[in-house]
Every structure is written in C-alpha cells, then in structure tokens.
Design an enzyme around this catalytic site. Sequence first.
Site, PDB file in Angstrom:
ATOM      1  N   GLU A  97     -11.913  -0.938  10.592  1.00 22.77           N
ATOM      2  CA  GLU A  97     -11.403  -1.806   9.536  1.00 22.77           C
ATOM      3  C   GLU A  97     -10.349  -2.747  10.094  1.00 22.77           C
ATOM      4  O   GLU A  97      -9.775  -2.504  11.158  1.00 22.77           O
ATOM      5  CB  GLU A  97     -10.827  -0.979   8.386  1.00 22.77           C
ATOM      6  CG  GLU A  97      -9.633  -0.118   8.743  1.00 22.77           C
ATOM      7  CD  GLU A  97      -9.232   0.826   7.611  1.00 22.77           C
ATOM      8  OE1 GLU A  97     -10.086   1.117   6.754  1.00 22.77           O
ATOM      9  OE2 GLU A  97      -8.074   1.266   7.597  1.00 22.77           O
ATOM     10  N   LYS A 105      -6.947  -4.527  10.817  1.00 20.95           N
ATOM     11  CA  LYS A 105      -5.544  -4.112  10.878  1.00 20.95           C
ATOM     12  C   LYS A 105      -4.715  -5.267  10.350  1.00 20.95           C
ATOM     13  O   LYS A 105      -4.741  -6.366  10.899  1.00 20.95           O
ATOM     14  CB  LYS A 105      -5.132  -3.765  12.309  1.00 20.95           C
ATOM     15  CG  LYS A 105      -3.712  -3.219  12.420  1.00 20.95           C
ATOM     16  CD  LYS A 105      -3.373  -2.824  13.844  1.00 20.95           C
ATOM     17  CE  LYS A 105      -2.014  -2.131  13.905  1.00 20.95           C
ATOM     18  NZ  LYS A 105      -0.919  -2.951  13.368  1.00 20.95           N
ATOM     19  N   ARG A 163       3.631  -1.676   5.354  1.00 21.32           N
ATOM     20  CA  ARG A 163       2.971  -0.455   4.917  1.00 21.32           C
ATOM     21  C   ARG A 163       3.585  -0.022   3.593  1.00 21.32           C
ATOM     22  O   ARG A 163       4.811  -0.055   3.419  1.00 21.32           O
ATOM     23  CB  ARG A 163       3.189   0.628   5.985  1.00 21.32           C
ATOM     24  CG  ARG A 163       2.360   1.905   5.800  1.00 21.32           C
ATOM     25  CD  ARG A 163       1.032   1.798   6.466  1.00 21.32           C
ATOM     26  NE  ARG A 163       0.260   3.041   6.352  1.00 21.32           N
ATOM     27  CZ  ARG A 163       0.178   3.951   7.309  1.00 21.32           C
ATOM     28  NH1 ARG A 163       0.825   3.772   8.452  1.00 21.32           N
ATOM     29  NH2 ARG A 163      -0.580   5.019   7.146  1.00 21.32           N
ATOM     30  N   ARG A 176       7.646   2.015   4.227  1.00 20.53           N
ATOM     31  CA  ARG A 176       7.461   2.946   5.338  1.00 20.53           C
ATOM     32  C   ARG A 176       8.719   3.783   5.582  1.00 20.53           C
ATOM     33  O   ARG A 176       8.649   4.893   6.095  1.00 20.53           O
ATOM     34  CB  ARG A 176       7.092   2.168   6.600  1.00 20.53           C
ATOM     35  CG  ARG A 176       6.777   3.063   7.788  1.00 20.53           C
ATOM     36  CD  ARG A 176       6.090   2.311   8.895  1.00 20.53           C
ATOM     37  NE  ARG A 176       5.753   3.187  10.004  1.00 20.53           N
ATOM     38  CZ  ARG A 176       4.960   2.842  11.005  1.00 20.53           C
ATOM     39  NH1 ARG A 176       4.413   1.645  11.028  1.00 20.53           N
ATOM     40  NH2 ARG A 176       4.708   3.685  11.978  1.00 20.53           N
ATOM     41  N   GLU A 179      -1.375  -1.558   2.475  1.00 22.11           N
ATOM     42  CA  GLU A 179      -0.558  -2.623   3.046  1.00 22.11           C
ATOM     43  C   GLU A 179      -0.349  -3.722   2.021  1.00 22.11           C
ATOM     44  O   GLU A 179      -1.294  -4.115   1.310  1.00 22.11           O
ATOM     45  CB  GLU A 179      -1.287  -3.209   4.266  1.00 22.11           C
ATOM     46  CG  GLU A 179      -0.401  -3.960   5.219  1.00 22.11           C
ATOM     47  CD  GLU A 179      -0.063  -3.133   6.452  1.00 22.11           C
ATOM     48  OE1 GLU A 179       0.665  -3.666   7.304  1.00 22.11           O
ATOM     49  OE2 GLU A 179      -0.526  -1.983   6.550  1.00 22.11           O
ATOM     50  N   ARG A 212       0.996  11.264  14.912  1.00 20.38           N
ATOM     51  CA  ARG A 212       0.228  10.237  15.616  1.00 20.38           C
ATOM     52  C   ARG A 212      -0.838  10.947  16.462  1.00 20.38           C
ATOM     53  O   ARG A 212      -0.569  11.440  17.547  1.00 20.38           O
ATOM     54  CB  ARG A 212       1.142   9.406  16.523  1.00 20.38           C
ATOM     55  CG  ARG A 212       0.474   8.156  17.076  1.00 20.38           C
ATOM     56  CD  ARG A 212       1.410   7.446  18.057  1.00 20.38           C
ATOM     57  NE  ARG A 212       2.687   7.081  17.469  1.00 20.38           N
ATOM     58  CZ  ARG A 212       2.897   6.011  16.703  1.00 20.38           C
ATOM     59  NH1 ARG A 212       1.892   5.201  16.422  1.00 20.38           N
ATOM     60  NH2 ARG A 212       4.091   5.751  16.227  1.00 20.38           N
ATOM     61  N   LYS A 264      -5.453   2.209  16.929  1.00 24.73           N
ATOM     62  CA  LYS A 264      -5.240   0.787  16.678  1.00 24.73           C
ATOM     63  C   LYS A 264      -5.567   0.027  17.954  1.00 24.73           C
ATOM     64  O   LYS A 264      -5.093   0.364  19.038  1.00 24.73           O
ATOM     65  CB  LYS A 264      -3.816   0.502  16.198  1.00 24.73           C
ATOM     66  CG  LYS A 264      -2.698   1.049  17.048  1.00 24.73           C
ATOM     67  CD  LYS A 264      -1.359   0.791  16.381  1.00 24.73           C
ATOM     68  CE  LYS A 264      -0.206   1.397  17.185  1.00 24.73           C
ATOM     69  NZ  LYS A 264       1.097   1.199  16.515  1.00 24.73           N
TER      70      LYS A 264
END
Length: 537
Positions: free
Chosen positions: A239, A241, A246, A261, A289, A429, A435
């Site tokens: 998808e 970015k 965020r 965030r 987002e 993470r 990403k």
Amino acid sequence: MRFSRFVDTCEAVAATKKRLEKAALLGDFFRELSDDDLDLAARFFAGTPFPQRDERVLNVGGALVRDAVLSISGGDADAWVQLAVETGEAGRAAEKMLTGHVAAESTLTLGEVMAVYEAIQAASGPKAKTPLVSAALRQLTPVEAAYFVKLMLGGDLRIGLLESSVEDALSRSAGVPLGAVQRANMLLGDIGRTARLARHGELEQAEMRLFHPLKFMLATAVTELAQIVDYIPGPTLVEDKYDGIRAQIHKTDDRLAIYSRTMDEITDRFPELHSTLRALPGDWLLDGEILAARDGKVLPFKALQVRLGRRTPSDEVLTSAPVVFIAYDLLYQDGVVLLDKPLSERRRRLEWVLSAVGETESEQLVGGDIEMRPVIDATVMPSLQIEIHETTAEAVAERVEQLFAGARARGNEGLMVKAPQSAYTPGRRGREWLKVKRTLPTLDVVVTAAEVGSGGRRHLLSDLTFAVRRSADDPTLLTIGKAYSGLTDAELTELTDWFNAHTIEDFGKRRTVEPQVVLEVAFEAVQRSARHDGGFA
C-alpha cells in the site's frame, strides 16, 4: 512507603548498566510495597505520575521549575543555565542548586508526593502552580528534589529505565510471562494497574478500553527490494506510504477522539473529519494517517504543518489546508479486540466499516497496468492497497519498483509492504511490516552552531545547525537547517571537543562555532522556510 526509598532505588538502578540487575532492584523494591504504593511506584519508574490513559497533564515547564528553584536557593538565572548545561537536565540542576537550602531528611511518602502532583495539576496557571512546586521542593532532600522534578517534567528519569524495563521487572518479580504483562499494559494504558494485576495473577482481567490510545505498530525499513521475500514469503499486501501525521481514532455512539503518534488528543484540530467519522457504524478504533489534500490530490507535508500547532484552526486555515483521513487498520470493533487477528481479516472489517462513506475496493487496475484508483475520493477512505503474488526475489523487486513509482507519482512517500497474516503489535518494530525507502540525496554543508543534546547525549554538542555558501562566487554562509542524528557518540565526542575549542559565542546550551566542520547531510525534501536566513530548510 517513603519517597526516599523510591529515590534510593532509582540511584541504584542508575549505577548499573546490567538489565538483570536493574530488574532485580525493581523487583526487590516492588515486593516491599502495598498494592496502592505498587501502583504509584510502577508509574513513577515509567517516568510519569499519571497513567498513560489518563488525560490529565501537569502543564509545568522548565521556566516554572527554574523560578521555583531560584526562589528557594537565591541563585541567579545564569547559574541555573550553566548547571542545566553541565548536568543535561533540570532535575540534576535543581539538586545542585538546592543543596544546603532544603530539607536534610524527608518524610514524604509516595502517596503524599502523588497528592502534590494532583494539586499542581488542578491549579490553573504558573502563578498558582509555582508556590505548590516551591513548597514541595522545600520538604524534599536535594536528590529527592531531582526526581520530583524529573517526574514533574515527565517522560524519562534518565537512569537507563524505560517502561519496557518496568514491564520486564514486573514479569520477573511476579513470575508471569513478559508477554502477558506487555499485553495487559497495552490494553489498560496503566503500568500501575498492570503491576497490581501481575502481583495477584489476574492479568487476564485486563480489558481494552476505548479512549486511551494504544502505541502504534512500527515498520522496519528496507532499501534492498530483494530482502522483502526473506521477511515476508508468499503473497504480500502493498500500500502507499503517506506523508502525513499518524493518527488513531476512537469512536462510540456518543464520543469521538483523535490521538497523535505521541498519544496526545488532537480531536479539535481536525473538525472537518468529525461528521464523516461519526457516521461510520458501531464502536471502533482506527489506525491511519491524516493528510492535507485538495481536489483529489495529496498536498505536500508542509501544507499540513500549518495545522499542527493550532488547537482550534481558523476558517482561513481550514480553507488553505483541508485534510482527509486515510485508514489502514482496524484494531477494535463492537467489543472485539482485533490485535491478534490477521491483517487480511482486519482489512475486510475495515472496508466494511468504511463502506458507509463510499467506495472501498482495495485494488482497481486501470487498463491492465499497475495504476490504482485516484488517491482521494472521500474525506475518510481506506489506504490504497494491492495484493501481489510474485514469489521470487527478482519478481517481487520488479513489481514493488513499479508500484513505488506509482505511489511517488500520486504524491506519496513510497510504499508499505505487509504480511497478510500479521498481527498488530503496538510499539513493536517487526519484519511483518516493511517500509520501502530510497537512498536520499545529499548535500555538503558546514556547521555554524552546535547545541547540547538530550537524553544520553546531554553532555555532547549533538544538535548541529548548518549552512551553505550563497553561491559558487559568494562565500557568504546561509543557514538551511539542523541535524540531530547520524553521527556516533564517538564522533560527537570528538566534535564536541573541537566545537568547545573553536567557539565564537557561547549562549549556554548553544554556541556559534567557526565554520570549518563539513558534513554530508541526507535529506528528503527542500521547502521554503522563514526560520533560516537561507530562506529554505
């Protein structure tokens, strides 16, 4: 339990770099505490008086702390600045400046200290808060004052202890799995309540509540596209970015809240999203987002920046920088926590929720090529997403390369690549979300000023202001930005020594230096800026 025992434990934790020793020290201390004190101590060790889910804030800044300390010690502002630079923090500066001016021994308990924080929070404005802070400091020893200030300013005790360390210590002291502690804390948003449940073997009682923000799941960066199949074998979801902020949105029939965030509530800053979000069916929690967009196209991030510092945007700002919300995950729906469900299922549920505001088809190929539908066709919409089925590293790299070019052409940063079976892991993470990044362009710049850093770099001149020549023929230096990362501590130590020896003007935390150190700086974008005399950042 006396606050002094908490402080003694903090000092012992700061004296060791060994994780297991830190956990043992916390565990021993936890076992001495009543349930109520355990609740407070766990939060204090995590660096905050209030639970994460609690919307109360102290609204105390460094200037207020300085004024309170100076009123007790009789010191001057220049001495305060010097101590703050030397120690790298207000807490230790207060400790040094208050030595000989406050209590030699304190009897305040954890509960009494918490009561002071609650009184400070309830007071309105610096004039009402400063006397409360001063009165508390007078009752504490200098080292206790240091930790009182650290907690008051919030975020980090600077003793090598994070909330994850507290979770680890709770797991070990209670003899329960770390994952169970982490999950309970994530659901509750309260490390103190989590500590109490862990002690009594009741972690399964932790239930998710809307309107306390969860930590966001993070992605791992990849620059070599062939790595993707190593991390995510089989079909992958790709998808766009987005270059926005965020946001996490919580909604019930009678309430809507948007969180950043940093887990701050920012609901009132984006009023044009409210009606559409409220119209979506059921109770839910969305991750996504917020972007600036107009006429179906994403605007550069700088267009969104005018919205970030305003609690209530004016009509002019709303017109100049309209926003949309792009949703890419659904974490809770009508009483069901979806964090452990596979992403493919969460996505199906997400599209059903968003179907109330228009088309939600994830993939729409045009003319057989890889272009997906227009970027913006609603105020609230799902992220552009496509499933790819290539299996070899070369085929995946080629396909992702094409999709990357399409995302960039649509005005987005690049791509996210996700495993369809991935669970949502708040604050972690992993390699199930990737990403795709590109090698950034670079520029040679010269350092013109250096500022003391924070945290582990509070003794180093690590925040660097840099400049370039006006032109090839004009050597006048024009500032174009600042850098905070990219150099090792060893390199910064060497540079700090050099900057100290080649200072032109010393302003305490910041100094201008002889323009001789040249750095290569990588950057994503250049934009106009009134902050720098070069006119750009």
